[in-house]
Design a protein around this motif. Structure first.
Motif, short mmCIF file in Angstrom:
data_model
loop_
_atom_site.label_atom_id
_atom_site.label_comp_id
_atom_site.label_asym_id
_atom_site.label_seq_id
_atom_site.Cartn_x
_atom_site.Cartn_y
_atom_site.Cartn_z
N PHE A 1 -4.31 7.06 1.32
CA PHE A 1 -4.18 5.84 1.77
C PHE A 1 -4.24 5.31 2.68
O PHE A 1 -5.49 5.39 2.74
CB PHE A 1 -2.59 6.33 2.51
CG PHE A 1 -2.86 6.42 4.14
CD1 PHE A 1 -3.20 6.51 5.15
CD2 PHE A 1 -2.07 7.64 4.10
CE1 PHE A 1 -3.23 6.27 6.29
CE2 PHE A 1 -2.41 8.48 5.57
CZ PHE A 1 -3.12 7.80 7.38
N CYS A 2 -4.12 3.61 2.36
CA CYS A 2 -5.49 2.73 3.26
C CYS A 2 -4.28 1.88 4.46
O CYS A 2 -3.78 2.51 4.86
CB CYS A 2 -5.52 1.49 2.07
SG CYS A 2 -5.12 0.74 1.56
N TYR B 1 -3.89 -1.21 4.55
CA TYR B 1 -2.70 -1.95 3.12
C TYR B 1 -1.28 -0.77 3.66
O TYR B 1 -0.18 -1.82 4.03
CB TYR B 1 -3.47 -2.55 1.81
CG TYR B 1 -2.33 -3.34 1.17
CD1 TYR B 1 -2.51 -4.60 1.61
CD2 TYR B 1 -1.09 -2.47 0.55
CE1 TYR B 1 -1.88 -5.80 0.86
CE2 TYR B 1 -0.54 -4.10 0.54
CZ TYR B 1 -0.34 -5.14 0.70
OH TYR B 1 0.39 -6.46 -0.11
N ASP B 2 -1.15 0.25 3.82
CA ASP B 2 -0.24 0.93 3.48
C ASP B 2 0.39 0.84 4.82
O ASP B 2 1.72 1.37 4.97
CB ASP B 2 -0.51 2.48 3.04
CG ASP B 2 -1.32 2.49 1.68
OD1 ASP B 2 0.16 2.12 0.92
OD2 ASP B 2 -1.64 2.90 1.29
N ARG C 1 2.63 5.83 1.48
CA ARG C 1 1.96 5.30 0.09
C ARG C 1 2.82 5.12 -1.07
O ARG C 1 3.35 6.16 -1.80
CB ARG C 1 0.50 5.85 0.10
CG ARG C 1 -0.41 5.06 -1.35
CD ARG C 1 -1.66 5.32 -1.40
NE ARG C 1 -1.73 6.63 -2.82
CZ ARG C 1 -3.08 6.87 -2.73
NH1 ARG C 1 -3.91 6.46 -2.24
NH2 ARG C 1 -2.99 8.28 -3.67
N CYS D 1 0.27 1.62 -3.96
CA CYS D 1 -1.00 -0.05 -2.98
C CYS D 1 -1.03 -0.42 -3.49
O CYS D 1 -1.74 -0.49 -5.09
CB CYS D 1 -0.84 1.15 -2.54
SG CYS D 1 -1.65 -0.17 -1.40
N CYS E 1 -5.23 0.25 -3.01
CA CYS E 1 -5.94 1.93 -2.71
C CYS E 1 -5.16 2.03 -4.27
O CYS E 1 -5.83 3.83 -4.70
CB CYS E 1 -5.49 3.00 -1.53
SG CYS E 1 -4.08 3.66 -1.37
ZN LIG Z 1 -3.22 1.85 0.17
#
Ligand SMILES: [Zn+2]
Length: 238
Positions: A155-156, A158-159, A219, A222, A225
């Motif tokens: 995940f990143c 942004y998540d 996630r 997304c 990512c």
């Molecule tokens: Zn992400």
């Protein structure tokens, strides 16, 4: 590794992990409240190389929480940090940068996001996704915040924030220096942990309540990512 110097660390971590630490090349982006202390800890731990990325000069109000002294006011933070590292451990290599360029991130094993600007945080996240490298982030406001080890395979950033722009930063409601030390230490702890356990993890802390809890990140399709629909960078470059 210099055993005479590092025997307390070797005693705790063991020779293998201490040796791994001494081979690491780490970039610290933003060397203010959080980043300046992370640089200090990395230097004391004896990593191989520290990259420092910042374009700010030291200001008098920084001294309440950042690793600078009165005599540093007016100097570039990267210059002062380099001097500080050399005084602590002259064997640690230092490389200084004053702008965000993709090629800088490719040179290092991992980077720390210690910036307090949400746009830059999203940009750094996109860079991590683009180059496929993990990083450690921290956000702090007053005496609460988030920190975590992010691997874009899972995940990143942004998540966690879903593009929201109201995430905590130290400009929102001032800062408590004890929280700065707390989050900086735990971000370094995540770095050490990542060497033998690179699984991603995110935490929220609130020092008013003396609480820290793990945040489960889900996630779902997304845009950053998974779909690589970058918003702050072009193709992950800057
Ligand atoms: Zn992400």
């Amino acid at each position: 590794m210099d055993k005479a110097r590092f025997f307390p660390q070797i005693k705790f971590f063991g020779e293998k992990l201490s040796d791994e630490i001494s081979k690491k090349e780490v970039l610290v982006v933003g060397i203010g409240g959080i980043g300046s202390w992370i640089v200090e800890m990395l230097a004391r731990m004896g990593v191989k190389k520290i990259g420092v990325l910042d374009y700010d000069r030291v200001e008098i109000h920084n001294l309440t929480r950042q690793n600078y002294r009165e005599k540093d006011v007016g100097s570039l933070k990267v210059d002062t940090s380099e001097e500080r590292v050399r005084e602590i451990n002259s064997k640690v290599m230092v490389e200084k940068f004053n702008e965000i360029k993709l090629e800088y991130f490719k040179k290092f094993d991992l980077f720390f996001d210690c910036v307090d600007n949400i746009d830059t945080k999203y940009l750094l996240n996109e860079i991590s996704v683009y180059i496929g490298k993990p990083y450690i982030f921290g956000t702090i406001s007053g005496n609460r915040g988030f920190f975590g080890y992010i691997d874009p395979k899972y995940f990143c950033f942004y998540d966690i924030y879903h593009g929201k722009r109201d995430c905590v930063s130290c400009r929102d409601e001032g800062i408590d220096v004890s929280s700065v030390f707390f989050i900086s230490s735990l971000m370094v702890k995540l770095f050490i942990r990542s060497i033998f356990d690179p699984s991603p993890r995110v935490y929220h802390f609130n020092l008013s309540e003396f609480s820290i809890e793990e945040v489960k990140v889900k996630r779902k399709d997304c845009r950053i990512c998974m779909r690589r629909d970058f918003e702050y960078s072009r193709d992950g470059s800057v």
